[in-house]
Design a protein around this motif. Structure first.
Motif, short mmCIF file in Angstrom:
data_model
loop_
_atom_site.label_atom_id
_atom_site.label_comp_id
_atom_site.label_asym_id
_atom_site.label_seq_id
_atom_site.Cartn_x
_atom_site.Cartn_y
_atom_site.Cartn_z
N LEU A 1 9.69 64.89 -99.02
CA LEU A 1 8.26 65.10 -98.80
C LEU A 1 8.00 66.47 -98.18
O LEU A 1 8.74 66.93 -97.31
CB LEU A 1 7.70 64.02 -97.87
N THR A 2 6.90 67.12 -98.63
CA THR A 2 6.47 68.38 -98.05
C THR A 2 5.26 68.16 -97.13
O THR A 2 4.51 67.20 -97.28
CB THR A 2 6.10 69.39 -99.14
N GLU A 3 5.09 69.10 -96.20
CA GLU A 3 4.00 69.04 -95.22
C GLU A 3 3.25 70.37 -95.24
O GLU A 3 3.84 71.43 -95.02
CB GLU A 3 4.59 68.78 -93.83
N ASP A 4 1.94 70.29 -95.47
CA ASP A 4 1.14 71.50 -95.64
C ASP A 4 0.53 71.96 -94.32
O ASP A 4 -0.65 71.72 -94.04
CB ASP A 4 0.05 71.28 -96.69
N ARG A 5 1.35 72.62 -93.52
CA ARG A 5 0.89 73.33 -92.33
C ARG A 5 1.87 74.47 -92.08
O ARG A 5 3.01 74.42 -92.53
CB ARG A 5 0.76 72.41 -91.11
N PRO A 6 1.42 75.54 -91.39
CA PRO A 6 2.30 76.70 -91.21
C PRO A 6 3.63 76.38 -90.53
O PRO A 6 4.62 77.06 -90.79
CB PRO A 6 1.45 77.64 -90.35
N ASP A 7 3.64 75.35 -89.69
CA ASP A 7 4.88 74.94 -89.04
C ASP A 7 5.33 73.57 -89.56
O ASP A 7 5.97 72.80 -88.86
CB ASP A 7 4.71 74.89 -87.52
#
Length: 385
Positions: free
Chosen positions: A189-195
């Motif tokens: 899974l990917t997470e869409d935030r800069p960190d």
């Protein structure tokens, strides 16, 4: 030395200097560089639907926001985003599409017969929020991801009107996309935030997603020269790993976007640094297969949703840029090239690329269309290799 020049020299020379060209060529493929498309150049002018395509390809519009899907009484949703196709077992297929709006998001579906004619359209998830991307499962369901701080993953049945089930064990964070590895029996899974972090989920009882172990990745080594690998740290499913103590033990990925599994490899994109990554779960290896800083004339900018064709070409949609759908060819001599370009939709983004089960048709959307509001969903047909 400028960053892109340093990265380019590293990618081209590090393996050669240490191991020699023969070994490096056999063991590691360099990141994609600009090159010719296997389909030839795109046309110099758009077709009637506003698409610039290679010779031999045609397009049609299958749905518009706020209008009934042609041949049905179903109204197409706002902000079409991530999508996938599913075989219906009778020669036809279903294309599903997320709606990336707050509170009234969810997922819609369009059903086609074996000839590609629209026969039905309906809702398969309602009353969720900011449904961005997601991913198909090997058992034929659609995992729709909510992109907000406490967003969840919802498992949906694409073949008939229904309401999906929340899969809380997959975490509560700014979800973007998910890919399923049926061999290793895990989800990524990917997470869409800069960190944001890159996650994997191991079900307690495959293939049920009701319970299991959630982990975040730690990157070791250099992903540009083939020496990188992942280790994994268990995290709580209650919130982003970037807000847990695990943030000190895991690696931040700048704006995780698309995620796709194929033939033993998990591909994912990060928009903050415009990169495409490849992870091989069986070995732990991590590669950078595209970085726009390596070649200043690369066509691909604003990497976002991804999918793969039967030939192994990775198709990457642009969020912004010049609104192209680009492809990265497989093999040791990877190249990146435009496959199509959308004209007149400058305030939009390309979303939801997905191939029909037979590989002959490609679906995708312009999320906000030409007026900044009206999403448009397309089908492209032609001699896909």
């Amino acid at each position: 030395m400028q960053r892109r020049n340093f990265l380019r020299l590293t990618a081209m020379s590090s393996g050669l200097l240490v191991l020699g060209p023969g070994f490096w060529r056999a063991a590691y493929a360099a990141p994609a560089r600009p090159g010719p498309s296997p389909y030839g150049a795109i046309s110099g002018s758009p077709d009637a639907q506003g698409l610039r395509l290679p010779a031999g390809f045609t397009s049609r519009i299958i749905a518009r926001t706020g209008q009934n899907v042609p041949g049905t009484n179903y109204t197409w949703h706002l902000a079409p985003d991530g999508g996938a196709c599913f075989d219906t077992g009778d020669g036809g297929w279903v294309y599903v599409s997320n709606s990336e709006i707050p509170l009234l998001g969810g997922v819609s579906a369009i059903r086609f017969d074996g000839g590609g004619n629209t026969v039905d359209a309906y809702r398969i998830l309602s009353n969720t929020s900011i449904n961005c991307a997601g991913g198909p499962t090997p058992w034929g369901t659609w995992l729709s991801c909510e992109e907000w701080d406490l967003g969840h993953v919802w498992e949906c049945d694409p073949r008939s009107p229904s309401q999906g089930q929340r899969r809380s064990a997959l975490g509560a964070f700014t979800h973007e996309a998910v890919a399923v590895d049926p061999v290793g029996q895990r989800l990524y899974l990917t997470e869409d935030r800069p960190d944001g972090r890159f996650y994997r989920f191991t079900p307690s009882q495959w293939p049920s997603l009701g319970a299991g172990r959630l982990e975040a990745a730690k990157l070791h080594g250099n992903a540009l020269d083939g020496t990188a690998s992942f280790s994994w740290v268990q995290v709580s499913a209650s919130r982003s790993a970037s807000l847990q103590l695990a943030r000190f033990l895991t690696t931040a990925f700048n704006g995780g976007e698309g995620c796709w599994y194929d033939s033993g490899t998990v591909y994912f994109t990060t928009k903050g640094d415009n990169r495409v990554w490849a992870h091989t779960p069986s070995t732990g290896q991590v590669e950078l297969i595209y970085d726009d800083d390596l070649y200043p004339d690369s066509p691909l900018r604003g990497v976002d949703n991804i999918t793969m064709s039967r030939s192994g070409d990775l198709f990457v949609a642009e969020d912004g840029g010049d609104l192209q759908l680009c492809l990265i060819t497989p093999g040791p001599d990877r190249t990146v090239a435009p496959f199509l370009q959308l004209d007149g939709h400058s305030g939009s983004e390309l979303t939801g690329p997905a191939f029909s089960p037979d590989g002959r048709r490609l679906y995708f959307s312009s999320q906000r269309g030409t007026d900044g509001t009206t999403g448009v969903t397309f089908e492209v047909s032609g001699p896909f290799r």
